[in-house]
Design a protein around this motif. Structure first.
Motif, PDB file in Angstrom:
ATOM      1  N   SER A 246      38.427  -2.750 103.556  1.00  0.00           N
ATOM      2  CA  SER A 246      39.660  -3.533 103.423  1.00  0.00           C
ATOM      3  C   SER A 246      39.389  -5.005 103.704  1.00  0.00           C
ATOM      4  O   SER A 246      39.814  -5.890 102.941  1.00  0.00           O
ATOM      5  CB  SER A 246      40.725  -3.019 104.403  1.00  0.00           C
ATOM      6  N   VAL A 247      38.663  -5.268 104.788  1.00  0.00           N
ATOM      7  CA  VAL A 247      38.319  -6.651 105.126  1.00  0.00           C
ATOM      8  C   VAL A 247      37.380  -7.239 104.079  1.00  0.00           C
ATOM      9  O   VAL A 247      37.551  -8.381 103.639  1.00  0.00           O
ATOM     10  CB  VAL A 247      37.681  -6.716 106.530  1.00  0.00           C
ATOM     11  N   LEU A 248      36.389  -6.459 103.657  1.00  0.00           N
ATOM     12  CA  LEU A 248      35.443  -6.926 102.640  1.00  0.00           C
ATOM     13  C   LEU A 248      36.151  -7.282 101.337  1.00  0.00           C
ATOM     14  O   LEU A 248      35.873  -8.316 100.724  1.00  0.00           O
ATOM     15  CB  LEU A 248      34.397  -5.849 102.372  1.00  0.00           C
ATOM     16  N   PHE A 249      37.069  -6.415 100.924  1.00  0.00           N
ATOM     17  CA  PHE A 249      37.801  -6.663  99.681  1.00  0.00           C
ATOM     18  C   PHE A 249      38.565  -7.984  99.775  1.00  0.00           C
ATOM     19  O   PHE A 249      38.521  -8.806  98.847  1.00  0.00           O
ATOM     20  CB  PHE A 249      38.769  -5.517  99.397  1.00  0.00           C
TER      21      PHE A 249
ATOM     22  N   ILE B 192      39.851  -8.335 121.604  1.00  0.00           N
ATOM     23  CA  ILE B 192      40.892  -8.144 120.584  1.00  0.00           C
ATOM     24  C   ILE B 192      41.352  -6.692 120.631  1.00  0.00           C
ATOM     25  O   ILE B 192      40.521  -5.772 120.618  1.00  0.00           O
ATOM     26  CB  ILE B 192      40.365  -8.498 119.184  1.00  0.00           C
ATOM     27  N   SER B 193      42.644  -6.505 120.678  1.00  0.00           N
ATOM     28  CA  SER B 193      43.187  -5.154 120.772  1.00  0.00           C
ATOM     29  C   SER B 193      43.002  -4.402 119.461  1.00  0.00           C
ATOM     30  O   SER B 193      42.846  -5.009 118.391  1.00  0.00           O
ATOM     31  CB  SER B 193      44.680  -5.207 121.124  1.00  0.00           C
ATOM     32  N   GLU B 194      43.034  -3.083 119.541  1.00  0.00           N
ATOM     33  CA  GLU B 194      42.862  -2.248 118.349  1.00  0.00           C
ATOM     34  C   GLU B 194      43.986  -2.459 117.349  1.00  0.00           C
ATOM     35  O   GLU B 194      43.762  -2.466 116.133  1.00  0.00           O
ATOM     36  CB  GLU B 194      42.804  -0.775 118.762  1.00  0.00           C
ATOM     37  N   SER B 195      45.207  -2.668 117.851  1.00  0.00           N
ATOM     38  CA  SER B 195      46.356  -2.887 116.959  1.00  0.00           C
ATOM     39  C   SER B 195      46.200  -4.189 116.176  1.00  0.00           C
ATOM     40  O   SER B 195      46.563  -4.274 114.992  1.00  0.00           O
ATOM     41  CB  SER B 195      47.660  -2.911 117.769  1.00  0.00           C
ATOM     42  N   THR B 196      45.636  -5.209 116.834  1.00  0.00           N
ATOM     43  CA  THR B 196      45.407  -6.498 116.157  1.00  0.00           C
ATOM     44  C   THR B 196      44.359  -6.346 115.061  1.00  0.00           C
ATOM     45  O   THR B 196      44.495  -6.906 113.969  1.00  0.00           O
ATOM     46  CB  THR B 196      44.940  -7.565 117.168  1.00  0.00           C
ATOM     47  N   ILE B 197      43.310  -5.595 115.358  1.00  0.00           N
ATOM     48  CA  ILE B 197      42.246  -5.353 114.368  1.00  0.00           C
ATOM     49  C   ILE B 197      42.796  -4.608 113.154  1.00  0.00           C
ATOM     50  O   ILE B 197      42.508  -4.965 112.006  1.00  0.00           O
ATOM     51  CB  ILE B 197      41.089  -4.563 115.005  1.00  0.00           C
ATOM     52  N   MET B 198      43.606  -3.583 113.395  1.00  0.00           N
ATOM     53  CA  MET B 198      44.188  -2.805 112.299  1.00  0.00           C
ATOM     54  C   MET B 198      45.147  -3.653 111.469  1.00  0.00           C
ATOM     55  O   MET B 198      45.210  -3.521 110.244  1.00  0.00           O
ATOM     56  CB  MET B 198      44.907  -1.570 112.848  1.00  0.00           C
ATOM     57  N   LEU B 199      45.888  -4.552 112.141  1.00  0.00           N
ATOM     58  CA  LEU B 199      46.789  -5.454 111.420  1.00  0.00           C
ATOM     59  C   LEU B 199      45.983  -6.393 110.526  1.00  0.00           C
ATOM     60  O   LEU B 199      46.345  -6.640 109.369  1.00  0.00           O
ATOM     61  CB  LEU B 199      47.628  -6.258 112.414  1.00  0.00           C
ATOM     62  N   PHE B 200      44.877  -6.883 111.059  1.00  0.00           N
ATOM     63  CA  PHE B 200      43.995  -7.771 110.296  1.00  0.00           C
ATOM     64  C   PHE B 200      43.436  -7.054 109.070  1.00  0.00           C
ATOM     65  O   PHE B 200      43.378  -7.620 107.974  1.00  0.00           O
ATOM     66  CB  PHE B 200      42.864  -8.256 111.199  1.00  0.00           C
ATOM     67  N   CYS B 201      43.029  -5.801 109.262  1.00  0.00           N
ATOM     68  CA  CYS B 201      42.488  -5.000 108.156  1.00  0.00           C
ATOM     69  C   CYS B 201      43.536  -4.750 107.080  1.00  0.00           C
ATOM     70  O   CYS B 201      43.209  -4.649 105.893  1.00  0.00           O
ATOM     71  CB  CYS B 201      41.956  -3.667 108.681  1.00  0.00           C
TER      72      CYS B 201
ATOM     73  N   ILE C 258      46.185  -6.805 106.473  1.00  0.00           N
ATOM     74  CA  ILE C 258      46.594  -8.079 105.873  1.00  0.00           C
ATOM     75  C   ILE C 258      45.546  -8.629 104.909  1.00  0.00           C
ATOM     76  O   ILE C 258      45.888  -9.237 103.884  1.00  0.00           O
ATOM     77  CB  ILE C 258      46.896  -9.120 106.979  1.00  0.00           C
ATOM     78  N   MET C 259      44.270  -8.415 105.192  1.00  0.00           N
ATOM     79  CA  MET C 259      43.198  -9.030 104.406  1.00  0.00           C
ATOM     80  C   MET C 259      43.268  -8.724 102.907  1.00  0.00           C
ATOM     81  O   MET C 259      43.127  -9.640 102.081  1.00  0.00           O
ATOM     82  CB  MET C 259      41.832  -8.627 104.959  1.00  0.00           C
ATOM     83  N   PRO C 260      43.483  -7.457 102.489  1.00  0.00           N
ATOM     84  CA  PRO C 260      43.590  -7.214 101.039  1.00  0.00           C
ATOM     85  C   PRO C 260      44.770  -7.950 100.410  1.00  0.00           C
ATOM     86  O   PRO C 260      44.663  -8.435  99.271  1.00  0.00           O
ATOM     87  CB  PRO C 260      43.791  -5.688 100.954  1.00  0.00           C
ATOM     88  N   ILE C 261      45.869  -8.063 101.146  1.00  0.00           N
ATOM     89  CA  ILE C 261      47.045  -8.776 100.637  1.00  0.00           C
ATOM     90  C   ILE C 261      46.720 -10.257 100.465  1.00  0.00           C
ATOM     91  O   ILE C 261      47.068 -10.876  99.448  1.00  0.00           O
ATOM     92  CB  ILE C 261      48.245  -8.592 101.590  1.00  0.00           C
ATOM     93  N   LEU C 262      46.038 -10.841 101.470  1.00  0.00           N
ATOM     94  CA  LEU C 262      45.632 -12.242 101.375  1.00  0.00           C
ATOM     95  C   LEU C 262      44.666 -12.452 100.214  1.00  0.00           C
ATOM     96  O   LEU C 262      44.739 -13.470  99.518  1.00  0.00           O
ATOM     97  CB  LEU C 262      44.976 -12.680 102.686  1.00  0.00           C
TER      98      LEU C 262
END
Length: 210
Positions: free
Chosen positions: A121-124, A174-183, A185-189
């Motif tokens: 997800s982050v890579l994409f 960094i909390s796990e919830s923040t990491i999952m939120l980042f993952c 959001i990244m495809p949307i961005l």
């Protein structure tokens, strides 16, 4: 538009022939590093290079001068290039995923499988953002000047990582919830960046003289 997409795919048929080689590279890196996922991460630089190389071929053949004489909108020429870039990226992602599965089976190491979806997800997202930048720069400045940005994309992260490592700066927790939120959001961005990039590139190409 189908003809434009087909033209680019035929021009890049060497990339298609190289998919097995790329797959083998992913596999080798995964096996040599001891981490099946690390080899799969090489999809990023390969996808970015594919976004750039089509412009180099076009410049060598003076394609834009010919394309602009055909009865089609310039925006169609631009969007076809974006479709080709996305198709190639998806092919590289498929090769990357297969290499991960093969490496994991060979090594009997599935400890990273839970990282697969977040990592991809982050890579994409990152790949789409960087591809968006590369495409706009190529339309604005041409492949020769855009090559500088391509080099910086590969060099700057390495320099930044080395500086952070040598400075011994403590990394924030960094909390796990923040990491999952980042993952998430990244495809949307990444998709948003790609759409914005297309609008900018179409406007640049519309007023460009060849």
């Amino acid at each position: 538009m189908k003809g434009l997409i087909l033209k680019d795919l035929i021009t890049l048929k060497s990339y298609g022939k190289s998919l097995l080689l790329i797959f083998a590279l992913f596999l080798f890196l995964g096996l040599s590093s001891g981490s099946p996922l690390s080899g799969a991460m090489m999809v990023m630089p390969i996808s970015i290079m594919a976004a750039y190389v089509t412009f180099s071929y076009d410049k060598l053949s003076n394609w834009d001068c010919y394309a602009c004489t055909m009865p089609m909108k310039r925006s169609e020429i631009v969007i076809a290039r974006y479709f080709v870039t996305i198709i190639l990226s998806l092919l590289f992602f498929a090769a990357s995923l297969l290499s991960y599965l093969f490496t994991a089976v060979i090594m009997q190491n599935f400890s990273e499988v839970y990282l697969l979806i977040p990592s991809y997800s982050v890579l994409f997202g990152l790949i789409m953002i960087l591809i968006s930048l590369i495409l706009v720069l190529n339309y604005k400045f041409g492949p020769d000047k855009a090559r500088i940005a391509l080099i910086l994309i590969f060099i700057l992260p390495s320099i930044f990582t080395a500086l952070i490592t040598q400075s011994n700066v403590p990394m924030p927790v960094i909390s796990e919830s923040t990491i999952m939120l980042f993952c998430t959001i990244m495809p949307i961005l990444g998709i948003a960046a790609l759409l914005l990039s297309y609008l900018m590139a179409a406007k640049i190409y519309q007023h460009k003289e060849f």
